[in-house]
Design a protein around this motif. Sequence first.
Motif, PDB file in Angstrom:
ATOM      1  N   SER A  15       0.845  -1.301  -0.357  1.00 44.59           N
ATOM      2  CA  SER A  15      -0.018   0.131   0.129  1.00 44.59           C
ATOM      3  C   SER A  15       0.448   0.913   0.305  1.00 44.59           C
ATOM      4  N   ARG A  16       1.698   1.240   1.190  1.00 44.18           N
ATOM      5  CA  ARG A  16       3.189   2.940   1.049  1.00 44.18           C
ATOM      6  C   ARG A  16       3.777   2.409  -0.794  1.00 44.18           C
ATOM      7  N   ALA A  17       3.871   1.400  -0.931  1.00 43.49           N
ATOM      8  CA  ALA A  17       4.692   1.967  -2.341  1.00 43.49           C
ATOM      9  C   ALA A  17       3.573   1.939  -3.686  1.00 43.49           C
ATOM     10  N   GLU A  18       2.221   2.174  -3.426  1.00 42.59           N
ATOM     11  CA  GLU A  18       1.201   2.642  -4.515  1.00 42.59           C
ATOM     12  C   GLU A  18       1.519   3.967  -4.726  1.00 42.59           C
ATOM     13  N   GLN A  19       1.154   4.253  -5.825  1.00 34.78           N
ATOM     14  CA  GLN A  19       1.074   5.642  -6.129  1.00 34.78           C
ATOM     15  C   GLN A  19       0.036   5.917  -6.598  1.00 34.78           C
ATOM     16  N   PRO A  20      -0.626   7.422  -5.916  1.00 33.41           N
ATOM     17  CA  PRO A  20      -1.860   7.588  -5.291  1.00 33.41           C
ATOM     18  C   PRO A  20      -2.846   7.908  -7.080  1.00 33.41           C
ATOM     19  N   GLU A  21      -4.034   7.606  -7.484  1.00 34.00           N
ATOM     20  CA  GLU A  21      -4.232   7.860  -8.471  1.00 34.00           C
ATOM     21  C   GLU A  21      -5.641   7.913  -8.194  1.00 34.00           C
ATOM     22  N   VAL A  22      -6.158   9.076  -9.282  1.00 35.17           N
ATOM     23  CA  VAL A  22      -7.560   9.299  -8.754  1.00 35.17           C
ATOM     24  C   VAL A  22      -7.983   8.612 -10.657  1.00 35.17           C
ATOM     25  N   PRO A  23      -9.691   8.625 -10.934  1.00 37.82           N
ATOM     26  CA  PRO A  23      -9.877   8.757 -12.566  1.00 37.82           C
ATOM     27  C   PRO A  23      -9.883  10.185 -12.976  1.00 37.82           C
ATOM     28  N   ASN A  24      -9.645  10.226 -14.254  1.00 38.76           N
ATOM     29  CA  ASN A  24      -9.985  11.915 -15.513  1.00 38.76           C
ATOM     30  C   ASN A  24     -10.788  12.291 -14.131  1.00 38.76           C
ATOM     31  N   GLY A  25     -10.566  13.549 -13.918  1.00 35.74           N
ATOM     32  CA  GLY A  25     -11.516  15.167 -13.349  1.00 35.74           C
ATOM     33  C   GLY A  25     -12.010  14.766 -12.310  1.00 35.74           C
ATOM     34  N   VAL A  26     -11.507  13.834 -11.284  1.00 39.68           N
ATOM     35  CA  VAL A  26     -11.129  14.076 -10.121  1.00 39.68           C
ATOM     36  C   VAL A  26      -9.903  14.892  -9.539  1.00 39.68           C
ATOM     37  N   THR A  27     -10.135  15.466  -8.493  1.00 42.26           N
ATOM     38  CA  THR A  27      -9.133  15.833  -7.995  1.00 42.26           C
ATOM     39  C   THR A  27      -8.622  15.619  -6.897  1.00 42.26           C
ATOM     40  N   ARG A  28      -7.009  15.483  -5.698  1.00 41.48           N
ATOM     41  CA  ARG A  28      -7.561  14.863  -5.168  1.00 41.48           C
ATOM     42  C   ARG A  28      -6.132  15.224  -3.544  1.00 41.48           C
ATOM     43  N   GLN A  29      -6.494  16.116  -2.859  1.00 36.95           N
ATOM     44  CA  GLN A  29      -5.408  17.449  -2.999  1.00 36.95           C
ATOM     45  C   GLN A  29      -5.581  16.742  -0.792  1.00 36.95           C
ATOM     46  N   PRO A  30      -4.142  16.452  -0.636  1.00 39.76           N
ATOM     47  CA  PRO A  30      -4.032  15.648   0.607  1.00 39.76           C
ATOM     48  C   PRO A  30      -4.146  17.114   1.981  1.00 39.76           C
ATOM     49  N   VAL A  31      -4.392  16.530   2.669  1.00 38.53           N
ATOM     50  CA  VAL A  31      -4.971  17.633   4.215  1.00 38.53           C
ATOM     51  C   VAL A  31      -4.387  17.392   5.272  1.00 38.53           C
ATOM     52  N   ASP A  32      -4.710  18.139   6.319  1.00 34.99           N
ATOM     53  CA  ASP A  32      -4.202  17.879   7.557  1.00 34.99           C
ATOM     54  C   ASP A  32      -5.639  18.144   8.430  1.00 34.99           C
ATOM     55  N   ALA A  33      -6.333  17.638   8.512  1.00 33.17           N
ATOM     56  CA  ALA A  33      -7.984  17.596   9.366  1.00 33.17           C
ATOM     57  C   ALA A  33      -7.206  17.874  10.662  1.00 33.17           C
ATOM     58  N   ASP A  34      -6.789  18.822  11.310  1.00 30.90           N
ATOM     59  CA  ASP A  34      -6.881  18.607  12.717  1.00 30.90           C
ATOM     60  C   ASP A  34      -5.900  17.585  13.519  1.00 30.90           C
ATOM     61  N   GLY A  35      -4.627  17.038  12.300  1.00 29.74           N
ATOM     62  CA  GLY A  35      -4.284  16.696  12.524  1.00 29.74           C
ATOM     63  C   GLY A  35      -4.111  14.345  12.447  1.00 29.74           C
TER      64      GLY A  35
END
Length: 282
Positions: A15-35
């Motif tokens: 899982s850690r080696a997996e490159q994060p992917e989402v379908p075309n037309g979808v955005t993915r934004q890493p966030v910190d939700a208060d920790g």
Amino acid sequence: MPQNLAELQVDRQHSRAEQPEVPNGVTRQPVDADGAPAERICARGATTERQILFLPGGGFTSIAGNGQRRFAAAISQRTKACVLLTHYRLAPEHPFPAGRDDGVTAYRWLARQTKAENLAILGDSAGGNLTLATALKLREDGDDLPASLTATSAPADLALTGGTFRTLKDRDPLLTESHRKLVYDSYTKNGTIDVGDPLMSPLRADLTGLPPTLLMVGTQEVLLGDNLALGDKLRKARVEVDVQAWPGQVHAWSLVLEEAPESTMTNDQIAAHLLRAWASVR
């Protein structure tokens, strides 16, 4: 599904080696939700005026990956709401109540951006348990609750002693006895944490005051009995509940987006439930 700690570690490495992917037309934004680390996943046209807290499954132990991202994207596409996929702390390093507490933290982070009536909590498998437990903790603490809850293939009682654990054990190819033992030992700290705690086992809780809830379970999974019993208990608590037992389906079938038409149908039902709940509070 990992069957022991050694297999779990291998699963996590992949899982850690997996490159994060989402379908075309979808955005993915890493966030910190208060920790609480998370990813905001938004399909084209989706907004943060309505948001879904997504607590992914994985037996409280496995890292969420691209399967969960595709599922989040599918729900965002159908509802035009952004989805916060939360990477809560995992057992056995972080047993109960760490995952639930991260769910509460992430929800409160969302609730500072979006009114509770425009929020929803969604979870599959272990995340379904956390969906219910998070809502129960929020109710206990006096927080404004979301418009709806959705739990698919949720383990509702961590004692894992319901009748269908016996009658369907030979029909469920995923939730084997060894996998269930791994989950139980990990999340309960080898049985030293009481599974009777209603915030661990929602089937044992007072369910009064929860928002409209959708429960989905496959008829071939050992969790069938607990989900049917949970639906009965929600009705007795006068909670609006829709219990769907999907014929012939196994554990967490809703995540198999490309392979099974039933998965697409399931996600349509989830989206319809979310949209009805939001419409009802207008």
